[in-house]
Design an enzyme around this catalytic site. Sequence first.
Site, short mmCIF file in Angstrom:
data_model
loop_
_atom_site.label_atom_id
_atom_site.label_comp_id
_atom_site.label_asym_id
_atom_site.label_seq_id
_atom_site.Cartn_x
_atom_site.Cartn_y
_atom_site.Cartn_z
N GLU A 115 51.16 36.50 45.13
CA GLU A 115 51.72 36.05 46.39
C GLU A 115 51.36 34.59 46.66
O GLU A 115 50.28 34.12 46.27
CB GLU A 115 51.21 36.94 47.54
CG GLU A 115 51.80 38.34 47.43
CD GLU A 115 51.42 39.27 48.54
OE1 GLU A 115 50.63 38.89 49.42
OE2 GLU A 115 51.94 40.39 48.53
N CYS A 128 49.35 28.03 50.31
CA CYS A 128 48.19 28.82 49.90
C CYS A 128 48.53 29.42 48.54
O CYS A 128 49.43 30.24 48.41
CB CYS A 128 47.93 29.89 50.95
SG CYS A 128 46.53 30.93 50.58
N CYS A 135 41.52 40.11 41.65
CA CYS A 135 40.26 39.37 41.63
C CYS A 135 39.19 40.28 41.02
O CYS A 135 39.17 41.47 41.34
CB CYS A 135 39.86 38.98 43.06
SG CYS A 135 38.39 37.94 43.15
N CYS A 139 34.65 41.73 47.19
CA CYS A 139 34.20 41.52 48.57
C CYS A 139 34.74 42.67 49.42
O CYS A 139 35.94 42.98 49.36
CB CYS A 139 34.68 40.17 49.07
SG CYS A 139 34.10 38.83 48.02
N CYS A 142 37.94 42.33 51.75
CA CYS A 142 39.12 41.63 51.23
C CYS A 142 40.06 42.58 50.50
O CYS A 142 39.64 43.32 49.61
CB CYS A 142 38.66 40.52 50.28
SG CYS A 142 40.02 39.71 49.41
N GLY A 194 42.59 35.74 44.10
CA GLY A 194 41.74 35.36 42.98
C GLY A 194 40.60 34.43 43.33
O GLY A 194 40.56 33.83 44.41
N SER A 226 38.73 27.12 47.61
CA SER A 226 37.80 28.04 48.27
C SER A 226 37.15 28.94 47.23
O SER A 226 37.83 29.57 46.41
CB SER A 226 38.56 28.89 49.29
OG SER A 226 37.71 29.89 49.82
N PHE A 249 31.27 31.92 53.09
CA PHE A 249 29.85 32.11 53.39
C PHE A 249 29.62 33.49 54.02
O PHE A 249 28.91 34.32 53.48
CB PHE A 249 29.36 30.98 54.30
CG PHE A 249 27.90 30.69 54.11
CD1 PHE A 249 27.45 30.17 52.92
CD2 PHE A 249 26.99 30.95 55.11
CE1 PHE A 249 26.09 29.92 52.72
CE2 PHE A 249 25.63 30.70 54.94
CZ PHE A 249 25.18 30.18 53.74
N ASN A 325 41.22 39.79 59.31
CA ASN A 325 42.59 40.30 59.23
C ASN A 325 42.53 41.72 58.71
O ASN A 325 42.15 41.93 57.55
CB ASN A 325 43.43 39.42 58.30
CG ASN A 325 43.69 38.07 58.92
OD1 ASN A 325 44.14 37.97 60.05
ND2 ASN A 325 43.37 37.01 58.18
N CYS A 368 45.13 35.51 55.45
CA CYS A 368 44.00 35.42 54.52
C CYS A 368 43.43 36.78 54.19
O CYS A 368 43.13 37.57 55.08
CB CYS A 368 42.87 34.65 55.19
SG CYS A 368 42.76 33.00 54.62
N1 SAH Z 1 38.34 33.98 46.21
C1 SAH Z 1 38.23 32.83 47.01
C2 SAH Z 1 39.53 32.36 47.63
C3 SAH Z 1 40.49 33.41 48.18
S1 SAH Z 1 40.11 34.20 49.69
C4 SAH Z 1 37.18 33.04 48.07
O1 SAH Z 1 36.74 34.16 48.25
O2 SAH Z 1 36.77 32.05 48.69
C5 SAH Z 1 40.39 33.00 50.97
C6 SAH Z 1 39.52 33.26 52.21
O3 SAH Z 1 39.93 34.44 52.95
C7 SAH Z 1 38.07 33.51 51.85
O4 SAH Z 1 37.21 32.84 52.72
C8 SAH Z 1 37.94 35.00 52.04
O5 SAH Z 1 36.62 35.38 52.19
C9 SAH Z 1 38.80 35.22 53.26
N2 SAH Z 1 39.20 36.61 53.47
C10 SAH Z 1 39.33 37.58 52.55
N3 SAH Z 1 39.72 38.73 53.15
C11 SAH Z 1 39.86 38.46 54.47
C12 SAH Z 1 40.28 39.24 55.59
N4 SAH Z 1 40.66 40.49 55.43
N5 SAH Z 1 40.31 38.63 56.78
C13 SAH Z 1 39.97 37.34 56.92
N6 SAH Z 1 39.59 36.55 55.90
C14 SAH Z 1 39.52 37.11 54.68
FE1 SF4 Z 2 38.00 37.77 45.42
FE2 SF4 Z 2 37.82 35.91 47.36
FE3 SF4 Z 2 38.71 38.39 47.92
FE4 SF4 Z 2 36.15 38.00 47.33
S1 SF4 Z 2 37.26 37.18 49.13
S2 SF4 Z 2 37.46 39.64 46.50
S3 SF4 Z 2 36.28 36.40 45.79
S4 SF4 Z 2 39.70 36.90 46.58
#
Ligand code: SAH
Ligand code: SF4
Length: 393
Positions: A115, A128, A135, A139, A142, A194, A226, A249, A325, A368
């Site tokens: 996407e 974006c 990935c 996390c 996510c 990713g 990021s 973070f 989100n 995000c």
């Molecule tokens: N893998 C990288 C970049 C992709 S995620 C990373 O983790 O930094 C882009 C951003 O969205 C990151 O800060 C991630 O932690 C955040 N993110 C992931 N899932 C989310 C969610 N459900 N709600 C809000 N932010 C989220």
């Molecule tokens: Fe991967 Fe970033 Fe999602 Fe963590 S927040 S699972 S590193 S895409």
Amino acid sequence: MPADTPITQDVLTIPRKLPEGPTNIVGLTRAQLREALIGAGTPEKQAKMRAGQIWQWVYQWGVRSFDDMTNLSKAYRAKLTEKFVIEIPEMVSKHVSEDGTRKYLVRIAGGHEVEVVYIPETDRGTLCVSSQVGCTLTCSFCHTGTQKLVRNLTAGEIIGQLMMARDDLGEWPEQGTRTYEARLLSNIVLMGMGEPLYNFESVRDAMKIAMDPEGIQLSRRRITLSTSGVVPEIARTAEEIGCQLAVSFHATTDDVRDKLVPINKRWNIEALLDALREYPKVSNSERITFEYVMLKDVNDSDEDAHRLMKLIKGIPAKINLIPFNEWPGAPYERSSNNRIRAFADIVHKAGYSSPVRKPRGEDIMAACGQLKSATERGRKSRKQIEADTGISN
Ligand code: SAH
Ligand code: SF4
């Protein structure tokens, strides 16, 4: 995960040059393009100039056919057509949100899908971009992290996302000119699917193409990568890409961060902060963006805000608060607006900018962390139905 578990890139990579058939020139660096042209019979003395001409057609004017490259001889164009292709990922679908956000699903080699999200704002437009299908990291908040299938994107597939968006926005300048009438697409954030630092070389090569002054011409200040905190690659990012850095973070103690961002078990908060302290000097970039997802009763207390301020002391920083989100089945809830405001206040009073990220494109699941390919979603939900009903077909 035990601390000594190696976090590897257990992913497929598709070779740039398939054993037979033409080579795709999208995603080759200038040096690689020159080499490829020599390999296809271009005299060495001319190769640099030819590479420059082709580069300009492809990245400055968005041309996809060698036939249209009118400053090359007809015979040379025919030769190029035989040996090379100019291919970008195919757009499978496009959804436009009420707020103008566009979410594209694009198909890459092997039939996988990623996407790409375009977010228009008054003074800029941000794309974006995804760096992997899925990935390898997990996390817990996510959606992408729950996707099983993972493969690294090639440099061509990464820069191809931008070219696809520019096609859709109709934003290639007229041939022969250098200026864009409108900069609808002015910024890139590597915040799609990713972990970009687990696909370092391809991300670097694609961003070099985006920054090249004879092509897409985006300044490195308009590109933000990021990362979840792949510490050993942070110094390399400063040296070899030099873009803006954002870091996921999300927590102020190792206990909580271990749960939210499991890569923390490998490189903890202290190791991460050490790497971040060096980043602005080496890359000559401005502030580091600390992304902080607001999860109700998990990481959103006043104590967390104060601890965060202590931790990042001395690092030029901006704190980007992201209201969580939600996605179907997510194990967390979004913090209340009052809580987010109180947290932001503490950060602000400590002298840091603390913008709360406006959720965009929520109605089309483009926000995000919600990105996950539709095919994968479909597959999972069918499975779910089978499990729930005991019916399988
Ligand atoms: N893998 C990288 C970049 C992709 S995620 C990373 O983790 O930094 C882009 C951003 O969205 C990151 O800060 C991630 O932690 C955040 N993110 C992931 N899932 C989310 C969610 N459900 N709600 C809000 N932010 C989220
Ligand atoms: Fe991967 Fe970033 Fe999602 Fe963590 S927040 S699972 S590193 S895409």
